[in-house]
Design a protein around this motif. Structure first.
Motif, PDB file in Angstrom:
ATOM      1  N   UNK A   1       0.826  -1.225   0.000  1.00  0.00           N
ATOM      2  CA  UNK A   1       0.000   0.000   0.000  1.00  0.00           C
ATOM      3  C   UNK A   1       0.859   1.274   0.000  1.00  0.00           C
ATOM      4  N   UNK A   2       2.159   1.129   0.356  1.00  0.00           N
ATOM      5  CA  UNK A   2       3.073   2.281   0.280  1.00  0.00           C
ATOM      6  C   UNK A   2       3.421   2.637  -1.166  1.00  0.00           C
ATOM      7  N   UNK A   3       3.179   1.698  -2.064  1.00  0.00           N
ATOM      8  CA  UNK A   3       3.597   1.884  -3.459  1.00  0.00           C
ATOM      9  C   UNK A   3       2.440   1.932  -4.451  1.00  0.00           C
ATOM     10  N   UNK A   4       1.285   1.423  -4.050  1.00  0.00           N
ATOM     11  CA  UNK A   4       0.195   1.232  -5.008  1.00  0.00           C
ATOM     12  C   UNK A   4      -1.153   1.421  -4.333  1.00  0.00           C
ATOM     13  N   UNK A   5      -2.085   2.048  -5.051  1.00  0.00           N
ATOM     14  CA  UNK A   5      -3.462   2.183  -4.536  1.00  0.00           C
ATOM     15  C   UNK A   5      -4.212   0.866  -4.781  1.00  0.00           C
ATOM     16  N   UNK A   6      -5.207   0.579  -3.928  1.00  0.00           N
ATOM     17  CA  UNK A   6      -5.974  -0.672  -4.108  1.00  0.00           C
ATOM     18  C   UNK A   6      -6.634  -0.779  -5.477  1.00  0.00           C
ATOM     19  N   UNK A   7      -6.927   0.376  -6.083  1.00  0.00           N
ATOM     20  CA  UNK A   7      -7.600   0.375  -7.393  1.00  0.00           C
ATOM     21  C   UNK A   7      -6.608   0.556  -8.551  1.00  0.00           C
ATOM     22  N   UNK A   8      -5.298   0.530  -8.206  1.00  0.00           N
ATOM     23  CA  UNK A   8      -4.273   0.753  -9.230  1.00  0.00           C
ATOM     24  C   UNK A   8      -4.049  -0.481 -10.099  1.00  0.00           C
ATOM     25  N   UNK A   9      -2.994  -0.415 -10.925  1.00  0.00           N
ATOM     26  CA  UNK A   9      -2.670  -1.556 -11.804  1.00  0.00           C
ATOM     27  C   UNK A   9      -1.193  -1.914 -11.650  1.00  0.00           C
ATOM     28  N   UNK A  10      -0.888  -3.174 -11.926  1.00  0.00           N
ATOM     29  CA  UNK A  10       0.497  -3.621 -11.780  1.00  0.00           C
ATOM     30  C   UNK A  10       0.881  -4.594 -12.888  1.00  0.00           C
ATOM     31  N   UNK A  11       2.187  -4.737 -13.061  1.00  0.00           N
ATOM     32  CA  UNK A  11       2.745  -5.746 -13.973  1.00  0.00           C
ATOM     33  C   UNK A  11       3.989  -6.292 -13.305  1.00  0.00           C
ATOM     34  N   UNK A  12       4.253  -7.570 -13.520  1.00  0.00           N
ATOM     35  CA  UNK A  12       5.389  -8.213 -12.849  1.00  0.00           C
ATOM     36  C   UNK A  12       6.207  -8.991 -13.873  1.00  0.00           C
ATOM     37  N   UNK A  13       7.532  -8.811 -13.816  1.00  0.00           N
ATOM     38  CA  UNK A  13       8.373  -9.711 -14.609  1.00  0.00           C
ATOM     39  C   UNK A  13       9.391 -10.350 -13.674  1.00  0.00           C
ATOM     40  N   UNK A  14       9.785 -11.566 -13.995  1.00  0.00           N
ATOM     41  CA  UNK A  14      10.676 -12.329 -13.115  1.00  0.00           C
ATOM     42  C   UNK A  14      11.867 -12.875 -13.889  1.00  0.00           C
ATOM     43  N   UNK A  15      13.018 -12.878 -13.217  1.00  0.00           N
ATOM     44  CA  UNK A  15      14.242 -13.478 -13.761  1.00  0.00           C
ATOM     45  C   UNK A  15      14.710 -14.527 -12.765  1.00  0.00           C
ATOM     46  N   UNK A  16      14.939 -15.738 -13.246  1.00  0.00           N
ATOM     47  CA  UNK A  16      15.249 -16.855 -12.349  1.00  0.00           C
ATOM     48  C   UNK A  16      16.612 -17.464 -12.677  1.00  0.00           C
ATOM     49  N   UNK A  17      17.486 -17.579 -11.676  1.00  0.00           N
ATOM     50  CA  UNK A  17      18.753 -18.319 -11.794  1.00  0.00           C
ATOM     51  C   UNK A  17      18.810 -19.249 -10.584  1.00  0.00           C
TER      52      UNK A  17
END
Length: 385
Positions: free
Chosen positions: A85-101
Motif C-alpha cells: 500500500x506504500x507503493x500502489x493504490x488498491x484500485x491501481x494496476x500492476x505488472x510483474x516480470x521475473x528473472x530466475x537463476x
C-alpha cells in the motif's frame, strides 16, 4: 532532494565499464560494476537523471526488499507481508516480470503469477478492493529476481526499455538497438571532434546517437513516459528541474555527420527519424552505395557502422566483406573505421588486419566490434598491423 537509496542499472554484455563511467560522470555514489548491470546509490532526483541521461542503460531498478526463499509458498508469504500500500493504490494496476537463476525455481512466469497473487490477495483482504494487471501501462512495474535462494524485489523505474528513446518513427528489416548503437560509438572513442560517417545507415540510429553524443544531448528526452511518472511520490517539478539542468550541459558541434545507404526506402526512413529527433541541422543522409564512394577532403573521418550479417538478408557475405575492405583501403585514407558483426567467417575476407577486436553481443548473436585504421598518404592505404 531527499534520502538516498540503492539502484541497479541494467545493460548489455560488454557495456558494464561504459555504464560505470557514465554513472560516475553523472554523479552517482558507490558505483559498483556487475555482470550486465551496475549498482549505485542516489536520491529521487538522481533516479530521474539516470533515466533521462544514461546512454548505455536498458533499465533502472530500485530494489526495495531482499529475502531468502525456499519454496513457492515461502515466496507467496514473504511477498504478501510486504507493505504494498506504500507503493500502489488498491484500485491501481500492476505488472510483474521475473528473472530466475535457481535450481529450486525454474519457471519465471509461474513466479510472476505467484507474486501477483500475493499482492492482490493482500489488498483484497485489507481493503476489499484489488489492483488489476496491466501489462502495457501499469501504475507499478515490479521486478522479481531469484538467484539460487535469494529473492530481490525491485520497482522498475523506467517502464519500457530505455533503448526506446522516442525518436524513431520508422525502422528497416534489422534495426540496431539504440543502446547498442550508443555503446559502440562510445567504445570507438568518438568525441565529436571530427567528421562522423555511417556508410550503411539504415534508419539512422547510429547517426542520431552520434549527434546526441557530440552535442551532449540527453538520450531519453523524447520518451513519452517513464514508469516513475505513475508512482505515488511522482514530483513533476523536480523532474523538470533535472531535465533543465541536463539541457544546460549541451554543447556546440562544428563537424559533419554523414549517412549513406543504397536503399532509397532506408534513406527516407533515416531522414524522418533524424527530423523527428530535431537533429537535421547536424546530419546529412545520401542515397549512395558505399562501395562506389570515396572520402571527400583530407580531414580525419570517424566511421562506425553495422553491416549485414547474413542473418536476415540474402547476400554473398564473403564478397560483401571483401568489398568493405577494398573500399576502405582504396577510397578512405585518414579514416578510423569501426564496425560490428556476428559473421566471424565473413570477417576474415575483409583483407585488413584489425587494430582492435572487442567481444560483444548483438541481441543473442555473439559479435565482434572491429577497428581498422586507414592511414593518410597512400592510395593503397597503409593500415595498422
Amino acid at each position: 532532494m531527499g534520502d538516498n537509496f540503492n539502484m541497479v542499472a541494467k545493460t548489455l554484455f560488454g557495456f558494464e565499464e561504459l555504464l560505470e563511467k557514465e554513472l560516475t560522470q553523472l554523479g552517482a555514489q558507490h558505483v559498483k560494476k556487475g555482470v550486465r548491470s551496475v549498482s549505485f546509490v542516489g536520491d529521487k532526483g538522481f533516479m530521474y537523471k539516470a533515466n533521462l541521461g544514461l546512454r548505455t542503460a536498458i533499465k533502472i531498478l530500485k530494489p526495495i526488499h531482499t529475502f531468502r526463499v525456499t519454496s513457492e509458498k515461502d515466496l507467496y508469504n514473504k511477498i504478501y507481508d510486504m507493505e504494498w500500500e506504500n507503493y500502489l493504490k488498491p484500485t491501481g494496476s500492476l505488472a510483474i516480470d521475473a528473472t530466475i537463476h535457481s535450481q529450486l525455481f525454474t519457471h519465471s512466469l509461474f513466479i510472476a503469477q505467484k507474486t501477483k497473487d500475493a499482492i492482490v490477495d493482500r489488498f483484497r483482504e485489507k481493503t476489499g478492493q484489488r489492483p488489476n494487471v496491466d501489462l502495457k501501462f501499469p501504475d507499478l512495474k515490479i521486478n522479481i529476481r531469484i538467484d539460487r535462494q535469494e529473492c530481490t524485489v525491485s520497482l522498475d523505474t523506467s517502464g519500457e526499455s530505455l533503448h526506446k528513446r522516442g525518436y524513431k518513427l520508422a525502422t528497416n528489416i534489422a534495426p540496431i538497438n539504440e543502446v547498442l548503437a550508443a555503446g559502440l560509438i562510445i567504445l570507438s572513442g568518438w568525441d565529436g571532434q571530427c567528421d562522423f560517417m555511417d556508410p550503411m545507415c539504415g534508419s539512422g540510429t547510429m547517426l542520431i546517437e552520434a549527434a546526441m553524443i557530440a552535442c551532449n544531448i540527453p538520450p531519453n528526452l523524447m520518451r513519452k513516459e517513464f514508469a516513475f511518472e505513475r508512482w505515488q511520490d511522482w514530483d513533476v517539478e523536480l523532474f523538470e528541474k533535472i531535465e533543465e539542468s541536463l539541457l544546460k550541459k549541451t554543447r556546440d558541434f562544428h563537424h559533419k555527420i554523414i549517412g549513406y545507404d543504397k536503399a532509397p526506402s532506408a534513406t527516407t526512413k533515416a531522414r524522418e527519424n533524424i527530423k523527428n529527433a530535431q537533429l537535421d541541422d547536424f546530419i546529412t543522409v545520401k542515397h549512395e552505395d558505399f562501395f562506389k564512394t570515396q572520402k571527400g577532403g583530407h580531414e580525419k573521418l570517424h566511421m562506425v557502422f553495422n553491416p549485414p550479417y547474413g542473418e536476415r538478408l540474402d547476400i554473398d557475405m564473403e564478397a560483401f566483406y571483401k568489398n568493405i575492405g577494398d573500399t576502405l583501403k582504396q577510397n578512405y585514407p585518414g579514416t578510423d573505421a569501426w564496425f560490428i558483426t556476428s559473421n566471424l567467417d565473413a570477417l576474415k575476407h575483409v583483407g585488413l588486419r584489425p587494430s582492435r577486436k572487442i567481444h560483444l553481443f548483438n541481441a543473442k548473436l555473439e559479435s565482434r566490434l572491429v577497428k581498422y585504421v586507414m592511414y593518410e598518404g597512400s592510395k593503397k592505404g597503409k593500415y595498422m598491423k
